[in-house]
Write a protein that holds these residues in place. Structure first.
Motif, short mmCIF file in Angstrom:
data_model
loop_
_atom_site.label_atom_id
_atom_site.label_comp_id
_atom_site.label_asym_id
_atom_site.label_seq_id
_atom_site.Cartn_x
_atom_site.Cartn_y
_atom_site.Cartn_z
N GLY A 194 0.75 -1.03 -0.04
CA GLY A 194 -0.03 0.08 -0.03
C GLY A 194 0.83 1.42 -0.07
O GLY A 194 0.54 2.24 -0.89
N PRO A 195 1.71 1.48 0.73
CA PRO A 195 2.49 2.55 0.94
C PRO A 195 3.18 3.06 -0.33
O PRO A 195 3.46 4.29 -0.78
N ASN A 207 0.51 3.98 -3.27
CA ASN A 207 -0.05 5.05 -3.14
C ASN A 207 1.00 6.34 -3.18
O ASN A 207 0.91 7.15 -3.71
N GLY A 208 2.18 5.78 -2.57
CA GLY A 208 2.95 6.91 -2.07
C GLY A 208 3.83 7.30 -3.04
O GLY A 208 4.24 8.35 -3.29
N ARG A 213 5.75 18.73 1.03
CA ARG A 213 4.73 17.58 0.69
C ARG A 213 5.80 16.56 0.11
O ARG A 213 5.58 15.32 0.33
N GLU A 221 7.56 15.17 3.08
CA GLU A 221 6.83 14.20 3.85
C GLU A 221 6.51 12.95 3.26
O GLU A 221 6.34 11.95 3.96
N LEU A 222 6.49 13.00 1.94
CA LEU A 222 6.02 11.42 1.08
C LEU A 222 7.39 10.73 1.25
O LEU A 222 7.24 9.48 1.56
N LEU A 233 6.96 8.88 4.63
CA LEU A 233 5.97 8.08 4.47
C LEU A 233 6.19 6.80 3.77
O LEU A 233 5.62 5.75 4.22
N ARG A 277 8.51 0.94 4.68
CA ARG A 277 7.11 0.43 4.42
C ARG A 277 6.90 -0.32 3.39
O ARG A 277 5.91 0.01 2.52
#
Lengths: 417, 71
Positions: A340-341, A344-345, A365, A368-369, A372, A376
């Motif tokens: 998922g990460p 989507n990321g 931004r 931040e990504l 994230l 992961r």
């Protein structure tokens, strides 16, 4: 210098590969004599077959590291896999589009790799060897098949199986390779144990990059003192580099550790930003390049990693931000889409980066990504992509600022879409 | 009491978010609903963590053994 040029044309291989190859000090020492077993044995004699303990000791003496990108100490891996029913896996799949060193090695000097694989198999007391080749280079498979027939005819008793890796970026990742061997889709899964402990069908598995096996074969032949004939006291030996692997005039070279970067890159390239370590690598500013050597320690001190030996100097007139945004677009598309990460990321990161580079959007931004997606996923694809982007932000803060004002120093307006 | 690590089997995780409901002390969700594990678990939280591991609809959460103690 003239000799190098002469060799280059002599060794331009007929296996359908593009890069120029020049003769090297150790692994690529015999390439002008062709890839056959007879010339290989004439030049070097029979391959020695040391016991596991001796091989581990030699690998430790010269601090041999894996050449697939992570740089893991080979002695530890070998010692961990040296148990009953071990399996040997030679990974020549090379999913990174800017790397050609494994394909070049397998094409120009297959027996250098296969000697290493045979030495490891003997040391581990196994006959089972798997070789993973890239499906996008069918000629490479033919060369390996031919080399294996030559060895079987010469009396080598190994059970070798070839596997065709899928042509995507994450196919060469260790767990993805084990999936391929097990007959499943060639994509990464979560590893709960290192493959040396529990790998192919739960057995101890020595899975390493093709170049690593070549170094091991060379080491078994010449011993740790002979291996240290090239390189520095701290970092003995040589390494393979791919220069400009995704661009004009790609080249594969074998250089000794400690070789100044200035001997590898042209003067013009030394004045350009360098993407070191491939698409999962790290940007260095041109001011960081002078005085830098091909050395894991020097490069680590500069805040980068040599990875699988990919050197991508930025072409003249290009903007490092525009180039990074294009790479991240590609890398986002290469996500297997399973975690998922990452699924989507990475597309979100590609969009945030396009926004920053082409529309002066915020860097926050993007940062931040990067945070994230890191650590992961089942494989290091999100981590590598985040590393590339984070290095762009730290190395080129002035360019980021000027892009925020709508100014790009590159003179190419349209790059990709 | 020793620390345990919570690990996510990322390909198996389908962002149901049950773990974050049961274990808000340690797990929060990212903007897409996937868990962010903030720290190792120990003490009372360990029991809750075991519940969360069992409750995951896709069995994507695991407690990994603490590293072996030196003898």
């Amino acid at each position: 210098m003239t000799a190098t040029i002469a060799v280059q044309s002599a060794a331009r291989n007929d296996g359908g590969l593009i890069p120029n190859v020049s003769e090297g000090p150790a692994l690529l020492a015999g390439i002008t004599q062709g890839p056959g077993l007879v010339s290989h044995r004439d030049r070097l004699g029979p391959a020695p077959r040391p016991r596991a303990e001796a091989l581990v000791e030699m690998a430790r003496d010269v601090d041999l590291r894996g050449r697939g990108g992570a740089g893991f100490p080979f002695a530890i891996k070998l010692a961990a896999a040296a148990r009953r029913r071990a399996v040997v896996v030679v990974n020549a799949s090379e999913g990174e589009p800017a790397s050609h060193k494994d394909a070049t090695l397998m094409t120009c000097a297959p027996h250098v790799v296969l000697d290493g694989a045979a030495a490891v198999a003997h040391a581990l007391g196994t006959r089972e060897v798997h070789i993973v080749v890239p499906s996008e280079l069918p000629s490479l498979r033919l060369i390996v098949e031919k080399a294996l027939r030559e060895r079987a005819k010469a009396g080598e008793r190994l059970k070798v199986e070839l596997h065709d890796a899928q042509p995507w970026f994450v196919a060469g990742q260790a767990q993805a390779v084990l999936q391929l061997l097990a007959g499943r889709e060639n994509l990464p899964v979560t590893a709960w144990k290192p493959e040396a402990v529990s790998g192919h069908r739960g057995r101890p598995t020595l899975l390493s990059n093709a170049e690593t096996f070549a170094h091991l074969g060379h080491l078994a032949r010449v011993g740790s003192a002979g291996y240290a004939a090239h390189g520095t006291a701290a970092e003995p030996g040589t390494t393979l580099l791919t220069l400009r692997g995704d661009g004009w005039d790609p080249e594969v070279r074998e250089v000794a550790f400690g070789t100044p970067l200035a001997d590898v890159l042209s003067n013009a390239e030394m004045g350009q930003p360098l993407l070191l370590g491939g698409y999962h690598g790290t940007w260095l500013r041109s001011s960081q390049l002078s005085g830098l050597a091909v050395s894991r320690k020097d490069i680590a001190a500069a805040g980068a990693s040599i990875g699988a030996g990919v050197l991508l100097p930025l072409a003249d007139g290009w903007c490092p931000l525009v180039r990074t945004a294009a790479l991240v677009d590609y890398l986002a598309g290469q996500s297997a889409g399973r975690c998922g990460p990452c699924r989507n990321g990475l597309p979100a990161m590609a969009e945030a980066l396009r926004d920053l580079v082409h529309r002066g959007g915020p860097a926050g931004r993007v940062e931040e990504l990067c945070g994230l997606v890191t650590r992961r996923g089942a494989c290091a694809h999100p981590d590598g992509t985040a590393r590339l982007v984070a290095s762009m932000l730290t190395r080129f803060p002035d360019e980021v600022d000027s892009h925020a004002l709508g100014i790009c120093r590159g003179n190419r307006r349209e790059v990709f879409a | 009491m020793s620390e345990h690590l919570l690990r996510v089997d990322w390909p198996a995780c389908k962002a149901h978010g049950v773990c974050a409901e049961l274990l808000p002390e340690v797990i929060s969700l990212d903007e897409w609903g996937y868990p962010i594990v903030h720290e190792p678990v120990k003490g009372d939280v360990l029991l809750l963590a075991k519940t969360a591991v069992k409750a995951c609809p896709t069995l994507a959460l695991r407690l990994t053994e603490p590293p072996p103690r030196p003898a």
